[in-house]
Write a protein that holds these residues in place. Sequence first.
Motif, mmCIF file in Angstrom:
data_model
loop_
_atom_site.group_PDB
_atom_site.id
_atom_site.type_symbol
_atom_site.label_atom_id
_atom_site.label_comp_id
_atom_site.label_asym_id
_atom_site.label_seq_id
_atom_site.Cartn_x
_atom_site.Cartn_y
_atom_site.Cartn_z
ATOM 1 N N HIS A 75 -6.709 -3.128 -12.551
ATOM 2 C CA HIS A 75 -5.791 -2.909 -13.665
ATOM 3 C C HIS A 75 -4.390 -2.471 -13.248
ATOM 4 O O HIS A 75 -3.568 -2.176 -14.116
ATOM 5 C CB HIS A 75 -6.401 -1.887 -14.626
ATOM 6 C CG HIS A 75 -7.751 -2.283 -15.145
ATOM 7 N ND1 HIS A 75 -7.999 -3.526 -15.702
ATOM 8 C CD2 HIS A 75 -8.943 -1.621 -15.156
ATOM 9 C CE1 HIS A 75 -9.274 -3.609 -16.056
ATOM 10 N NE2 HIS A 75 -9.868 -2.474 -15.725
ATOM 11 N N PHE A 76 -4.120 -2.422 -11.966
ATOM 12 C CA PHE A 76 -2.743 -2.160 -11.532
ATOM 13 C C PHE A 76 -2.204 -3.396 -10.822
ATOM 14 O O PHE A 76 -2.952 -4.218 -10.295
ATOM 15 C CB PHE A 76 -2.638 -0.910 -10.644
ATOM 16 C CG PHE A 76 -3.581 -0.869 -9.481
ATOM 17 C CD1 PHE A 76 -3.408 -1.700 -8.370
ATOM 18 C CD2 PHE A 76 -4.653 0.018 -9.465
ATOM 19 C CE1 PHE A 76 -4.276 -1.651 -7.279
ATOM 20 C CE2 PHE A 76 -5.522 0.081 -8.385
ATOM 21 C CZ PHE A 76 -5.323 -0.760 -7.294
ATOM 22 N N ASP A 77 -0.885 -3.501 -10.808
ATOM 23 C CA ASP A 77 -0.192 -4.652 -10.227
ATOM 24 C C ASP A 77 0.555 -4.176 -8.982
ATOM 25 O O ASP A 77 1.557 -3.460 -9.080
ATOM 26 C CB ASP A 77 0.789 -5.233 -11.253
ATOM 27 C CG ASP A 77 1.503 -6.483 -10.768
ATOM 28 O OD1 ASP A 77 1.627 -6.664 -9.541
ATOM 29 O OD2 ASP A 77 1.949 -7.280 -11.615
ATOM 30 N N LEU A 78 0.071 -4.567 -7.813
ATOM 31 C CA LEU A 78 0.673 -4.095 -6.565
ATOM 32 C C LEU A 78 2.115 -4.572 -6.403
ATOM 33 O O LEU A 78 2.955 -3.841 -5.863
ATOM 34 C CB LEU A 78 -0.164 -4.539 -5.366
ATOM 35 C CG LEU A 78 -1.533 -3.875 -5.215
ATOM 36 C CD1 LEU A 78 -2.271 -4.453 -4.010
ATOM 37 C CD2 LEU A 78 -1.397 -2.361 -5.061
ATOM 38 N N ASN A 79 2.417 -5.783 -6.847
ATOM 39 C CA ASN A 79 3.795 -6.272 -6.751
ATOM 40 C C ASN A 79 4.733 -5.421 -7.600
ATOM 41 O O ASN A 79 5.846 -5.085 -7.177
ATOM 42 C CB ASN A 79 3.880 -7.735 -7.190
ATOM 43 C CG ASN A 79 3.218 -8.671 -6.207
ATOM 44 O OD1 ASN A 79 3.228 -8.437 -5.002
ATOM 45 N ND2 ASN A 79 2.625 -9.743 -6.714
ATOM 46 N N GLU A 80 4.294 -5.086 -8.789
ATOM 47 C CA GLU A 80 5.100 -4.248 -9.683
ATOM 48 C C GLU A 80 5.278 -2.850 -9.102
ATOM 49 O O GLU A 80 6.382 -2.283 -9.137
ATOM 50 C CB GLU A 80 4.433 -4.166 -11.054
ATOM 51 C CG GLU A 80 5.222 -3.381 -12.087
ATOM 52 C CD GLU A 80 4.506 -3.325 -13.419
ATOM 53 O OE1 GLU A 80 4.759 -4.209 -14.263
ATOM 54 O OE2 GLU A 80 3.687 -2.394 -13.627
ATOM 55 N N ILE A 81 4.207 -2.296 -8.546
ATOM 56 C CA ILE A 81 4.279 -0.956 -7.950
ATOM 57 C C ILE A 81 5.206 -0.964 -6.741
ATOM 58 O O ILE A 81 6.025 -0.055 -6.550
ATOM 59 C CB ILE A 81 2.871 -0.462 -7.565
ATOM 60 C CG1 ILE A 81 1.996 -0.310 -8.804
ATOM 61 C CG2 ILE A 81 2.952 0.862 -6.808
ATOM 62 C CD1 ILE A 81 0.527 -0.107 -8.505
ATOM 63 N N GLU A 82 5.095 -1.994 -5.921
ATOM 64 C CA GLU A 82 5.966 -2.103 -4.738
ATOM 65 C C GLU A 82 7.434 -2.161 -5.149
ATOM 66 O O GLU A 82 8.278 -1.467 -4.557
ATOM 67 C CB GLU A 82 5.589 -3.352 -3.944
ATOM 68 C CG GLU A 82 6.422 -3.563 -2.682
ATOM 69 C CD GLU A 82 5.994 -4.805 -1.916
ATOM 70 O OE1 GLU A 82 4.861 -4.804 -1.396
ATOM 71 O OE2 GLU A 82 6.777 -5.772 -1.863
ATOM 72 N N ASP A 83 7.750 -2.967 -6.152
ATOM 73 C CA ASP A 83 9.132 -3.042 -6.633
ATOM 74 C C ASP A 83 9.594 -1.692 -7.169
ATOM 75 O O ASP A 83 10.735 -1.262 -6.927
ATOM 76 C CB ASP A 83 9.266 -4.109 -7.721
ATOM 77 C CG ASP A 83 9.241 -5.524 -7.174
ATOM 78 O OD1 ASP A 83 9.257 -5.680 -5.934
ATOM 79 O OD2 ASP A 83 9.206 -6.474 -7.979
ATOM 80 N N TYR A 84 8.742 -1.028 -7.923
ATOM 81 C CA TYR A 84 9.098 0.271 -8.501
ATOM 82 C C TYR A 84 9.388 1.284 -7.398
ATOM 83 O O TYR A 84 10.373 2.034 -7.464
ATOM 84 C CB TYR A 84 7.956 0.770 -9.391
ATOM 85 C CG TYR A 84 8.306 1.993 -10.211
ATOM 86 C CD1 TYR A 84 8.873 1.865 -11.472
ATOM 87 C CD2 TYR A 84 8.065 3.278 -9.731
ATOM 88 C CE1 TYR A 84 9.197 2.983 -12.232
ATOM 89 C CE2 TYR A 84 8.387 4.399 -10.472
ATOM 90 C CZ TYR A 84 8.948 4.250 -11.725
ATOM 91 O OH TYR A 84 9.274 5.365 -12.462
ATOM 92 N N ILE A 85 8.545 1.315 -6.379
ATOM 93 C CA ILE A 85 8.758 2.244 -5.262
ATOM 94 C C ILE A 85 10.082 1.940 -4.571
ATOM 95 O O ILE A 85 10.896 2.841 -4.330
ATOM 96 C CB ILE A 85 7.586 2.158 -4.258
ATOM 97 C CG1 ILE A 85 6.305 2.728 -4.868
ATOM 98 C CG2 ILE A 85 7.931 2.913 -2.965
ATOM 99 C CD1 ILE A 85 5.076 2.516 -4.016
ATOM 100 N N ASN A 86 10.328 0.679 -4.253
ATOM 101 C CA ASN A 86 11.536 0.319 -3.513
ATOM 102 C C ASN A 86 12.808 0.555 -4.318
ATOM 103 O O ASN A 86 13.840 0.959 -3.758
ATOM 104 C CB ASN A 86 11.449 -1.133 -3.046
ATOM 105 C CG ASN A 86 10.499 -1.299 -1.880
ATOM 106 O OD1 ASN A 86 10.515 -0.508 -0.945
ATOM 107 N ND2 ASN A 86 9.645 -2.301 -1.929
ATOM 108 N N ASN A 87 12.759 0.346 -5.613
ATOM 109 C CA ASN A 87 13.922 0.636 -6.448
ATOM 110 C C ASN A 87 14.225 2.126 -6.496
ATOM 111 O O ASN A 87 15.387 2.528 -6.640
ATOM 112 C CB ASN A 87 13.713 0.103 -7.868
ATOM 113 C CG ASN A 87 13.904 -1.395 -7.948
ATOM 114 O OD1 ASN A 87 14.818 -1.954 -7.360
ATOM 115 N ND2 ASN A 87 13.030 -2.077 -8.673
#
Length: 292
Positions: A169-181
Amino acid sequence: MEDRYRCWFSINPNGLEKTFENIEEASTIYFRNFVEAGNYGDGVRTFSFRIFVSPKINYGEHRDGIYKGNLQVSAHIDYERFQAATQDQKKIYVLNASLVMLEFFRQRMITPSKFDTQKMIAEYEKCLEGNGMLLSKEESHITIIKPFDAFRFNFLVTKSWEVKDAEIHFDLNEIEDYINNNLIDKKFGDSVRCFDFGYEMYDYAGEIKPSFQTANLRRYGAKYKRLLVVKQFNYRHFMGKSFAEQFAMLKEKIGESIRDISRLKKKPSGFDIESFHFHIEEILKRYEEEKS
């Protein structure tokens, strides 16, 4: 006769609609004519310039790398300036973005020893200037958005075929983008530029078992200034669980991986592990709150 070098320009490559094909084609022809007229050695054969133009900047889209002579670099162009520009001015912005990306390649990536990046950049600048297309440093700075000192967090994903994405239920691509931003203005020392989190998920009761060779693998590469820590997940523990429960397991493993840095035999000198750990925890906490 086959071209010695190849290149592509892609504007908003993740978008469904192709709005800027004429500019992409014109920029590709211009750069290809330039590069084919020079001799810059071997080691880079393909240039892929990925350019993003959007009201909201997503630094997570800046995925840069070189593999077997194929160079991929990314940058943003200021949305309002691009939208207000003429077609010719848009092409100028795109070509100057490629110049900035080549400089990023020279300064921040591992360049092949037989390829003369510095010569290419100098001659490319002269080529643009000679055609009245070179932006001033001031205009380039406000138009082309490409942080040179950004710290990156990457998920390196390995999954067995039994793992069903619908159950996660989590999206690793979305989480990665959020972390990097949210890491864009953070500094943790000069010895590490990228933290790779090896995310391996297997069904421990399935046909393909997790590898003992990569379990808790920890590695620091001084040449590339990268840290790698691998953590393995049992898919069975995620089945039937809520987002909050699954995300808690992911957060725990990420925190564990950062703490593992201190267990390396070869540690990155001057890397602020505590600050990195604190900021990642805070970023993941905010992400979870926003998703709740």
